[in-house]
Design a protein around this motif. Structure first.
Motif, PDB file in Angstrom:
ATOM      1  N   PHE A 136     -11.053 -34.124  -1.697  1.00  0.00           N
ATOM      2  CA  PHE A 136      -9.967 -32.773  -1.897  1.00  0.00           C
ATOM      3  C   PHE A 136      -9.337 -32.473  -1.268  1.00  0.00           C
ATOM      4  O   PHE A 136      -7.833 -32.392  -0.096  1.00  0.00           O
ATOM      5  N   ILE A 137     -10.348 -32.748   0.417  1.00  0.00           N
ATOM      6  CA  ILE A 137      -9.407 -32.776   2.083  1.00  0.00           C
ATOM      7  C   ILE A 137      -8.613 -33.322   2.415  1.00  0.00           C
ATOM      8  O   ILE A 137      -7.811 -33.552   2.530  1.00  0.00           O
ATOM      9  N   VAL A 138      -9.460 -35.009   1.970  1.00  0.00           N
ATOM     10  CA  VAL A 138      -8.496 -36.191   2.348  1.00  0.00           C
ATOM     11  C   VAL A 138      -7.435 -36.061   1.415  1.00  0.00           C
ATOM     12  O   VAL A 138      -6.108 -36.277   2.341  1.00  0.00           O
ATOM     13  N   THR A 139      -7.151 -35.589   0.189  1.00  0.00           N
ATOM     14  CA  THR A 139      -5.597 -35.604  -0.476  1.00  0.00           C
ATOM     15  C   THR A 139      -5.044 -34.695  -0.125  1.00  0.00           C
ATOM     16  O   THR A 139      -3.381 -34.479   1.052  1.00  0.00           O
ATOM     17  N   GLY A 140      -5.226 -33.543   0.616  1.00  0.00           N
ATOM     18  CA  GLY A 140      -4.572 -32.184   0.664  1.00  0.00           C
ATOM     19  C   GLY A 140      -4.309 -32.658   2.580  1.00  0.00           C
ATOM     20  O   GLY A 140      -3.002 -32.581   2.799  1.00  0.00           O
ATOM     21  N   SER A 141      -5.115 -33.921   3.259  1.00  0.00           N
ATOM     22  CA  SER A 141      -4.034 -34.439   4.845  1.00  0.00           C
ATOM     23  C   SER A 141      -3.671 -35.116   4.295  1.00  0.00           C
ATOM     24  O   SER A 141      -2.057 -35.088   5.694  1.00  0.00           O
ATOM     25  N   ILE A 142      -3.026 -36.017   3.476  1.00  0.00           N
ATOM     26  CA  ILE A 142      -2.688 -36.655   3.747  1.00  0.00           C
ATOM     27  C   ILE A 142      -1.025 -36.105   2.972  1.00  0.00           C
ATOM     28  O   ILE A 142      -0.130 -36.217   3.079  1.00  0.00           O
ATOM     29  N   HIS A 143      -0.937 -35.044   2.053  1.00  0.00           N
ATOM     30  CA  HIS A 143       0.089 -34.126   1.794  1.00  0.00           C
ATOM     31  C   HIS A 143       0.576 -34.167   2.903  1.00  0.00           C
ATOM     32  O   HIS A 143       1.699 -33.714   3.437  1.00  0.00           O
ATOM     33  N   ASN A 144      -0.057 -32.966   3.703  1.00  0.00           N
ATOM     34  CA  ASN A 144       0.171 -31.994   5.209  1.00  0.00           C
ATOM     35  C   ASN A 144       0.418 -33.266   5.964  1.00  0.00           C
ATOM     36  O   ASN A 144       2.252 -33.144   6.862  1.00  0.00           O
ATOM     37  N   TYR A 145       0.092 -34.407   6.605  1.00  0.00           N
ATOM     38  CA  TYR A 145       0.939 -34.981   7.350  1.00  0.00           C
ATOM     39  C   TYR A 145       2.109 -36.056   6.749  1.00  0.00           C
ATOM     40  O   TYR A 145       2.989 -36.815   7.621  1.00  0.00           O
ATOM     41  N   SER A 146       2.198 -35.935   5.392  1.00  0.00           N
ATOM     42  CA  SER A 146       3.395 -36.847   4.855  1.00  0.00           C
ATOM     43  C   SER A 146       5.000 -35.545   5.380  1.00  0.00           C
ATOM     44  O   SER A 146       6.068 -36.484   5.511  1.00  0.00           O
ATOM     45  N   TYR A 147       4.495 -34.516   5.040  1.00  0.00           N
ATOM     46  CA  TYR A 147       5.412 -33.504   5.263  1.00  0.00           C
ATOM     47  C   TYR A 147       5.882 -33.846   6.986  1.00  0.00           C
ATOM     48  O   TYR A 147       6.670 -33.661   7.353  1.00  0.00           O
ATOM     49  N   LEU A 148       4.045 -33.471   6.969  1.00  0.00           N
ATOM     50  CA  LEU A 148       5.139 -33.644   9.272  1.00  0.00           C
ATOM     51  C   LEU A 148       5.174 -34.535   9.707  1.00  0.00           C
ATOM     52  O   LEU A 148       6.488 -34.925  10.197  1.00  0.00           O
ATOM     53  N   GLY A 149       5.489 -35.828   8.523  1.00  0.00           N
ATOM     54  CA  GLY A 149       6.169 -37.121   9.390  1.00  0.00           C
ATOM     55  C   GLY A 149       7.219 -37.026   8.872  1.00  0.00           C
ATOM     56  O   GLY A 149       8.380 -37.696   9.738  1.00  0.00           O
ATOM     57  N   GLY A 150       7.541 -36.444   7.491  1.00  0.00           N
ATOM     58  CA  GLY A 150       9.629 -36.382   7.517  1.00  0.00           C
ATOM     59  C   GLY A 150       9.774 -35.215   8.847  1.00  0.00           C
ATOM     60  O   GLY A 150      11.000 -35.797   9.026  1.00  0.00           O
ATOM     61  N   ALA A 151       9.867 -34.253   8.973  1.00  0.00           N
ATOM     62  CA  ALA A 151       9.549 -33.428  10.351  1.00  0.00           C
ATOM     63  C   ALA A 151      10.439 -34.735  11.209  1.00  0.00           C
ATOM     64  O   ALA A 151      10.693 -34.442  12.201  1.00  0.00           O
ATOM     65  N   ILE A 152       8.894 -35.568  11.803  1.00  0.00           N
ATOM     66  CA  ILE A 152       8.794 -35.753  13.049  1.00  0.00           C
ATOM     67  C   ILE A 152      10.405 -37.347  13.136  1.00  0.00           C
ATOM     68  O   ILE A 152      10.989 -37.247  13.252  1.00  0.00           O
ATOM     69  N   GLY A 153      10.074 -37.897  11.217  1.00  0.00           N
ATOM     70  CA  GLY A 153      10.792 -38.813  11.309  1.00  0.00           C
ATOM     71  C   GLY A 153      12.400 -38.259  11.534  1.00  0.00           C
ATOM     72  O   GLY A 153      13.353 -38.738  11.715  1.00  0.00           O
ATOM     73  N   ILE A 154      12.520 -36.783  11.053  1.00  0.00           N
ATOM     74  CA  ILE A 154      14.062 -36.376  11.240  1.00  0.00           C
ATOM     75  C   ILE A 154      14.669 -36.343  12.624  1.00  0.00           C
ATOM     76  O   ILE A 154      15.522 -36.741  13.299  1.00  0.00           O
ATOM     77  N   VAL A 155      13.614 -35.928  13.726  1.00  0.00           N
ATOM     78  CA  VAL A 155      14.321 -36.169  15.148  1.00  0.00           C
ATOM     79  C   VAL A 155      13.966 -37.497  15.281  1.00  0.00           C
ATOM     80  O   VAL A 155      15.440 -37.286  16.057  1.00  0.00           O
ATOM     81  N   ILE A 156      12.974 -38.340  14.935  1.00  0.00           N
ATOM     82  CA  ILE A 156      13.527 -39.334  15.432  1.00  0.00           C
ATOM     83  C   ILE A 156      14.120 -40.367  15.125  1.00  0.00           C
ATOM     84  O   ILE A 156      15.343 -41.015  15.762  1.00  0.00           O
ATOM     85  N   ALA A 157      15.041 -39.691  14.124  1.00  0.00           N
ATOM     86  CA  ALA A 157      16.299 -40.653  12.872  1.00  0.00           C
ATOM     87  C   ALA A 157      17.782 -39.916  13.395  1.00  0.00           C
ATOM     88  O   ALA A 157      18.320 -40.623  13.902  1.00  0.00           O
ATOM     89  N   ILE A 158      17.839 -38.875  14.057  1.00  0.00           N
ATOM     90  CA  ILE A 158      18.478 -38.164  14.949  1.00  0.00           C
ATOM     91  C   ILE A 158      19.037 -39.069  16.360  1.00  0.00           C
ATOM     92  O   ILE A 158      19.825 -39.294  17.302  1.00  0.00           O
ATOM     93  N   ALA A 159      18.126 -39.136  17.059  1.00  0.00           N
ATOM     94  CA  ALA A 159      17.726 -39.512  18.635  1.00  0.00           C
ATOM     95  C   ALA A 159      18.176 -41.194  17.984  1.00  0.00           C
ATOM     96  O   ALA A 159      19.181 -41.630  19.021  1.00  0.00           O
ATOM     97  N   TYR A 160      17.925 -41.669  16.538  1.00  0.00           N
ATOM     98  CA  TYR A 160      18.131 -43.637  16.397  1.00  0.00           C
ATOM     99  C   TYR A 160      19.553 -43.439  16.163  1.00  0.00           C
ATOM    100  O   TYR A 160      20.744 -43.926  17.088  1.00  0.00           O
ATOM    101  N   MET A 161      20.394 -42.057  15.614  1.00  0.00           N
ATOM    102  CA  MET A 161      21.834 -42.380  15.240  1.00  0.00           C
ATOM    103  C   MET A 161      22.819 -42.342  17.138  1.00  0.00           C
ATOM    104  O   MET A 161      23.752 -42.365  16.540  1.00  0.00           O
ATOM    105  N   ILE A 162      21.948 -40.606  17.613  1.00  0.00           N
ATOM    106  CA  ILE A 162      22.927 -40.571  18.801  1.00  0.00           C
ATOM    107  C   ILE A 162      22.901 -42.386  19.770  1.00  0.00           C
ATOM    108  O   ILE A 162      23.566 -42.604  20.195  1.00  0.00           O
ATOM    109  N   GLY A 163      21.960 -42.500  19.843  1.00  0.00           N
ATOM    110  CA  GLY A 163      20.975 -44.124  20.842  1.00  0.00           C
ATOM    111  C   GLY A 163      22.561 -44.903  20.041  1.00  0.00           C
ATOM    112  O   GLY A 163      23.292 -45.718  20.793  1.00  0.00           O
ATOM    113  N   GLU A 164      22.390 -45.301  19.038  1.00  0.00           N
ATOM    114  CA  GLU A 164      23.529 -46.631  18.259  1.00  0.00           C
ATOM    115  C   GLU A 164      24.972 -46.264  18.048  1.00  0.00           C
ATOM    116  O   GLU A 164      25.492 -47.382  18.448  1.00  0.00           O
TER     117      GLU A 164
END
Length: 185
Positions: free
Chosen positions: A140-168
């Motif tokens: 249960f804990i491992v699965t919860g961690s996966i879910h939480n980190y996936s949302y975090l990855g999406g948020a960080i991914g947005i920031v990196i994607a914005i930097a990518y778009m501006i740079g590109e």
């Protein structure tokens, strides 16, 4: 006008892709901890396990419901930032690259969440609510961690994607010849 079409399509595609991501994500995490769904997610989303026959279909629906709105946010943000492009062709390129970045980072962070859960959180414990009826708390804990980190990855991914778009976009503008004919140096 074409840019508006790409903007609209970006929102739609991100909603669809995020929903599909959530459905597939839940299929994997259900395999790790069915209790995460039957004891937590079913209740969180108002599903009664006794009334739903096939658990895999139910967790897929929950996955879509839990992630489509993330796609909406991603689509709006990416679509708005992509408007910096000089034309619709560049805009389309920026959107595609951004989507790849975001989903790749979300997947990577889900994997990190797995290892963090397995190697750290099981030993250390968590301060989240775990239903008393859960038998296999570690999964249960491992699965919860996966879910939480996936949302975090999406948020960080947005920031990196914005930097990518501006740079590109800057790189593309820099490589366009002064004549404006689109030839590259």
């Amino acid at each position: 006008m074409r840019k508006f079409g790409i903007f609209s399509a970006t929102i739609f595609m991100c909603i669809l892709l995020a929903g599909i991501y959530g459905m597939l994500h839940n299929q994997i995490t259900y395999s790790l901890s069915p209790e995460y769904f039957t004891e937590f997610k079913y209740k969180q989303f108002g599903f009664d396990p006794a009334k739903f026959g096939e658990a895999r279909q139910t967790v897929a629906v929950i996955g879509f419901l839990a992630s489509w709105f993330v796609g909406l946010v991603i689509g709006i943000v990416i679509g708005l930032v992509a408007l910096i492009a000089k034309d619709h062709l560049v805009m389309r390129k920026l959107v595609r690259g951004s989507i790849v970045w975001i989903f790749s980072i979300a997947i990577l962070f889900g994997i990190i969440g797995f290892f963090r859960g397995k190697l750290y959180l099981i030993e250390r414990g968590v301060n989240w609510w775990i239903p008393e009826t859960v038998i296999n708390k570690n999964d249960f804990i491992v699965t919860g961690s996966i879910h939480n980190y996936s949302y975090l990855g999406g948020a960080i991914g947005i920031v990196i994607a914005i930097a990518y778009m501006i740079g590109e976009n800057k790189r593309i503008i820099k490589n366009v010849a002064p004549t404006g004919l689109g030839s590259h140096l």
